[in-house]
Design a protein around this motif. Structure first.
Motif, PDB file in Angstrom:
ATOM      1  N   ILE A 416     -20.688  22.756 -53.534  1.00  0.00           N
ATOM      2  CA  ILE A 416     -21.869  22.630 -53.141  1.00  0.00           C
ATOM      3  C   ILE A 416     -22.655  23.900 -53.714  1.00  0.00           C
ATOM      4  CG2 ILE A 416     -23.614  22.738 -51.337  1.00  0.00           C
ATOM      5  CD1 ILE A 416     -21.574  21.315 -49.593  1.00  0.00           C
ATOM      6  N   GLU A 417     -23.809  23.938 -54.477  1.00  0.00           N
ATOM      7  CA  GLU A 417     -24.398  24.934 -55.159  1.00  0.00           C
ATOM      8  C   GLU A 417     -25.936  24.698 -54.550  1.00  0.00           C
ATOM      9  OE1 GLU A 417     -23.450  27.856 -56.014  1.00  0.00           O
ATOM     10  OE2 GLU A 417     -21.426  27.137 -56.303  1.00  0.00           O
ATOM     11  N   ASN A 418     -26.579  25.516 -54.036  1.00  0.00           N
ATOM     12  CA  ASN A 418     -27.952  25.259 -53.449  1.00  0.00           C
ATOM     13  C   ASN A 418     -28.261  23.896 -53.081  1.00  0.00           C
ATOM     14  OD1 ASN A 418     -28.423  28.132 -53.931  1.00  0.00           O
ATOM     15  ND2 ASN A 418     -28.684  27.538 -56.242  1.00  0.00           N
ATOM     16  N   ASP A 419     -28.933  23.211 -53.674  1.00  0.00           N
ATOM     17  CA  ASP A 419     -29.566  21.955 -53.265  1.00  0.00           C
ATOM     18  C   ASP A 419     -28.556  20.807 -54.163  1.00  0.00           C
ATOM     19  OD1 ASP A 419     -30.497  22.405 -56.017  1.00  0.00           O
ATOM     20  OD2 ASP A 419     -31.942  20.866 -55.635  1.00  0.00           O
ATOM     21  N   LYS A 420     -27.527  21.146 -54.642  1.00  0.00           N
ATOM     22  CA  LYS A 420     -26.623  20.287 -55.478  1.00  0.00           C
ATOM     23  C   LYS A 420     -25.234  20.233 -54.860  1.00  0.00           C
ATOM     24  CE  LYS A 420     -29.191  20.775 -59.793  1.00  0.00           C
ATOM     25  NZ  LYS A 420     -28.927  21.477 -61.271  1.00  0.00           N
ATOM     26  N   ILE A 421     -24.590  18.856 -54.983  1.00  0.00           N
ATOM     27  CA  ILE A 421     -23.416  18.747 -54.525  1.00  0.00           C
ATOM     28  C   ILE A 421     -22.605  18.009 -55.680  1.00  0.00           C
ATOM     29  CG2 ILE A 421     -23.998  16.975 -53.117  1.00  0.00           C
ATOM     30  CD1 ILE A 421     -21.680  17.214 -51.491  1.00  0.00           C
ATOM     31  N   GLY A 422     -21.680  18.499 -56.255  1.00  0.00           N
ATOM     32  CA  GLY A 422     -21.022  17.762 -57.495  1.00  0.00           C
ATOM     33  C   GLY A 422     -22.047  17.518 -58.680  1.00  0.00           C
ATOM     34  N   ASP A 423     -23.116  18.612 -58.756  1.00  0.00           N
ATOM     35  CA  ASP A 423     -23.928  18.865 -59.819  1.00  0.00           C
ATOM     36  C   ASP A 423     -24.944  17.635 -59.701  1.00  0.00           C
ATOM     37  OD1 ASP A 423     -22.753  20.788 -61.042  1.00  0.00           O
ATOM     38  OD2 ASP A 423     -21.440  19.329 -62.313  1.00  0.00           O
ATOM     39  N   LEU A 424     -24.995  17.102 -58.700  1.00  0.00           N
ATOM     40  CA  LEU A 424     -26.268  16.019 -58.177  1.00  0.00           C
ATOM     41  C   LEU A 424     -27.072  16.765 -57.049  1.00  0.00           C
ATOM     42  CD1 LEU A 424     -24.398  12.611 -58.399  1.00  0.00           C
ATOM     43  CD2 LEU A 424     -25.790  13.749 -60.301  1.00  0.00           C
ATOM     44  N   ALA A 439     -25.568  11.386 -54.734  1.00  0.00           N
ATOM     45  CA  ALA A 439     -25.193  12.859 -54.175  1.00  0.00           C
ATOM     46  C   ALA A 439     -25.057  12.672 -52.815  1.00  0.00           C
ATOM     47  CB  ALA A 439     -26.632  13.315 -54.389  1.00  0.00           C
ATOM     48  N   LEU A 440     -25.826  11.803 -51.963  1.00  0.00           N
ATOM     49  CA  LEU A 440     -25.437  11.629 -50.571  1.00  0.00           C
ATOM     50  C   LEU A 440     -24.050  11.093 -50.405  1.00  0.00           C
ATOM     51  CD1 LEU A 440     -29.145  10.204 -49.501  1.00  0.00           C
ATOM     52  CD2 LEU A 440     -28.302  12.516 -49.048  1.00  0.00           C
ATOM     53  N   LYS A 441     -23.723  10.126 -51.305  1.00  0.00           N
ATOM     54  CA  LYS A 441     -22.151   9.651 -51.034  1.00  0.00           C
ATOM     55  C   LYS A 441     -21.311  10.795 -51.061  1.00  0.00           C
ATOM     56  CE  LYS A 441     -19.273   5.952 -52.847  1.00  0.00           C
ATOM     57  NZ  LYS A 441     -19.167   4.925 -53.939  1.00  0.00           N
ATOM     58  N   TYR A 442     -21.421  11.819 -52.008  1.00  0.00           N
ATOM     59  CA  TYR A 442     -20.638  12.847 -52.100  1.00  0.00           C
ATOM     60  C   TYR A 442     -20.554  13.685 -50.865  1.00  0.00           C
ATOM     61  CZ  TYR A 442     -20.225  12.203 -57.327  1.00  0.00           C
ATOM     62  OH  TYR A 442     -20.199  11.648 -58.539  1.00  0.00           O
ATOM     63  N   MET A 443     -21.772  13.792 -50.311  1.00  0.00           N
ATOM     64  CA  MET A 443     -22.108  14.605 -49.233  1.00  0.00           C
ATOM     65  C   MET A 443     -21.212  14.061 -47.953  1.00  0.00           C
ATOM     66  SD  MET A 443     -25.482  15.314 -46.843  1.00  0.00           S
ATOM     67  CE  MET A 443     -25.598  13.711 -46.412  1.00  0.00           C
ATOM     68  N   LEU A 444     -21.197  12.535 -47.685  1.00  0.00           N
ATOM     69  CA  LEU A 444     -20.461  12.169 -46.967  1.00  0.00           C
ATOM     70  C   LEU A 444     -18.882  12.262 -47.099  1.00  0.00           C
ATOM     71  CD1 LEU A 444     -22.336   8.776 -46.065  1.00  0.00           C
ATOM     72  CD2 LEU A 444     -22.337  10.837 -44.733  1.00  0.00           C
TER      73      LEU A 444
END
Length: 459
Positions: A416-424, A439-444
């Motif tokens: 996680i970097e700022n607003d991105k997770i996995g570059d999304l 991106a939401l799927k990566y978050m879950l």
């Protein structure tokens, strides 16, 4: 016309009751003569025998009085001289006519001390009744002489003779025994004891008597003492028996109480074992995984079956998205509290479908939910929503770094970097629906990994 055939005289055997009959040919003369002889010779005996017996018997006929039976056998009344041991008898035969009167002579009751009148009264000599009376007197005389009721048949007379012979043999044997003892006693000669010897023996006997009396007194005293001891022992026995009964009553009551306590103990043990098994099952149960079930449905990540994201081909309602975001916010806040972790910059406010994010030391909150209302509001909402999502990712990253610090082997699958997770990017404004959904799927996915680490570290 023809003269009537004389009917025989009828009698019955006094032992077996067999019907007998006597023909009256010459009864007057023969009977009178025999009666006189009987009175003069008391040793003679008489017997009446029943005809019809098939055994052969030797019969001596005197020629003085003879009666023939219908069966062809000859039966005679014998007279035996005084010097002969044989017995005289008067034979009779059964009556062939059913209507013939029967005369049963009763047992004789005469005694030797007072002879019956039949022994002194002359016999009548006229008429059928007279003939019957002659025979009856003859039977009375025979009964008195032999002490056996007459008339008798052959078989009964043989039985009487056998009994008399046996009694005679026993009497003779008893006589011989007494006689032998008497001779032995008479042959014994006892010597007279001298006076001084007798007196000495007498003194010794008296002294022995005194000693025995003293012993008897001692024995009586011992017997009295033993009797008292017996009473004491009996009393002690009763007390011991009562104590024994009380003991067994107490023992049985104790056994019942012990059995009840053991049953309660066993029941408690079973309950403890059952509770322990349930506790082990509960310890092994991932409650958080059941409460926050994270999975996927095609391109969408899901939490508790709520899809998170939107696609042009599958426009998910914002109500479902808001519910999924509320579940995600509640899960992250719950894990932080379970581990005793406090976020340093932001605060999650889980409120279901209307959850919010707040910066510490600031009262302003930002919404983690959206709506499909007017476009002007949408432009204003997108900024607030995107800021809330960035702050949520910041909290997710901070908790992940805490997990990696506690467990060096743990690492989030998507950085996680700022607003991105996995570059999304997770911002919805000016972002493609496909990328935002992914991106939401990566978050879950990161949330699921953190949940698994929390459960494992707690165990």
């Amino acid at each position: 016309g023809m003269s009537p055939v004389p009917r025989p005289l009828t009698f019955s055997c006094q032992m077996c009751g067999l019907p007998l009959e006597v023909e009256d040919n010459g009864i007057e003369d023969e009977g009178q003569t025999l009666f006189e002889d009987l009175v003069d010779e008391p040793h003679l005996q008489f017997n009446v025998s029943a005809p019809g017996v098939t055994r052969n018997r030797s019969i001596v006929r005197s020629g003085r009085f003879e009666v023939n039976s219908s069966s062809g056998l000859d039966h005679s009344l014998e007279r035996t001289p005084a010097n002969e041991p044989t017995v005289s008898f008067l034979p009779v035969k059964p009556s062939p006519l059913p209507d013939m009167p029967q005369t049963l002579l009763p047992p004789s009751s005469h005694t030797h001390e007072e002879p019956p009148s039949s022994l002194t009264t002359p016999l009548p000599t006229e008429g059928r009744d007279k003939k019957l009376e002659v025979v009856q007197k003859l039977f009375d005389v025979a009964t008195q002489k032999t002490q056996v009721d007459h008339p008798l048949c052959y078989d009964c007379m043989e039985q009487v003779l056998s009994n008399l012979e046996r009694q005679g043999e026993e009497a003779q044997h008893e006589y011989d025994t007494y006689h032998a003892y008497l001779e032995a006693l008479e042959a014994t000669v006892e010597e007279a004891v001298p006076e001084d010897v007798f007196q000495q023996e007498m003194d010794e006997m008296l002294q022995l008597e005194e000693q025995l009396k003293e012993k008897i007194l001692k024995v009586e005293e011992e017997r009295s003492a033993l009797h008292n001891e017996e009473k004491t022992l009996l009393q002690e026995r009763k007390e011991l028996e009562a104590l024994d009964r009380r003991y067994w009553c107490d023992f049985n009551e104790y056994q019942l109480q012990l059995q009840k306590a053991q049953e309660e103990r066993d029941s408690m043990r079973r309950k403890i074992e059952h509770v322990s098994e349930q506790l082990e099952k509960l310890k092994k149960t991932n409650v958080y995984d059941d409460a926050f079930h994270i999975w996927h449905d095609g391109h969408f990540g899901t939490i508790n079956n709520f899809r998170l994201g939107r696609l042009p081909s599958q426009p998910v309602e914002w109500a479902e998205i808001n519910a999924a975001l509320g579940q995600a916010a509640l899960l992250l806040d719950t894990m932080a509290k379970h581990k005793g972790f406090t976020f340093t910059t932001y605060k999650i406010i889980p409120m279901g479908s209307f959850s919010r994010m707040q910066k510490l030391n600031d009262t302003n909150t930002y919404e983690m939910y959206g709506s499909s209302d007017g476009s002007l509001w949408r432009l204003f909402w997108c900024g607030r929503f995107d800021k809330a999502m960035v702050w949520f990712l910041a909290c997710l990253k901070e908790f992940g770094m805490h997990a990696e610090a506690e467990d060096p082997t743990f690492q989030l699958p998507y950085r996680i970097e700022n607003d991105k997770i996995g570059d999304l990017s997770t911002q919805v404004g000016f972002n493609q629906s496909e990328k935002w959904t992914k991106a939401l799927k990566y978050m879950l996915t990161d949330l699921k990994w953190l949940l698994a680490w929390m459960v494992q570290s707690s165990q």
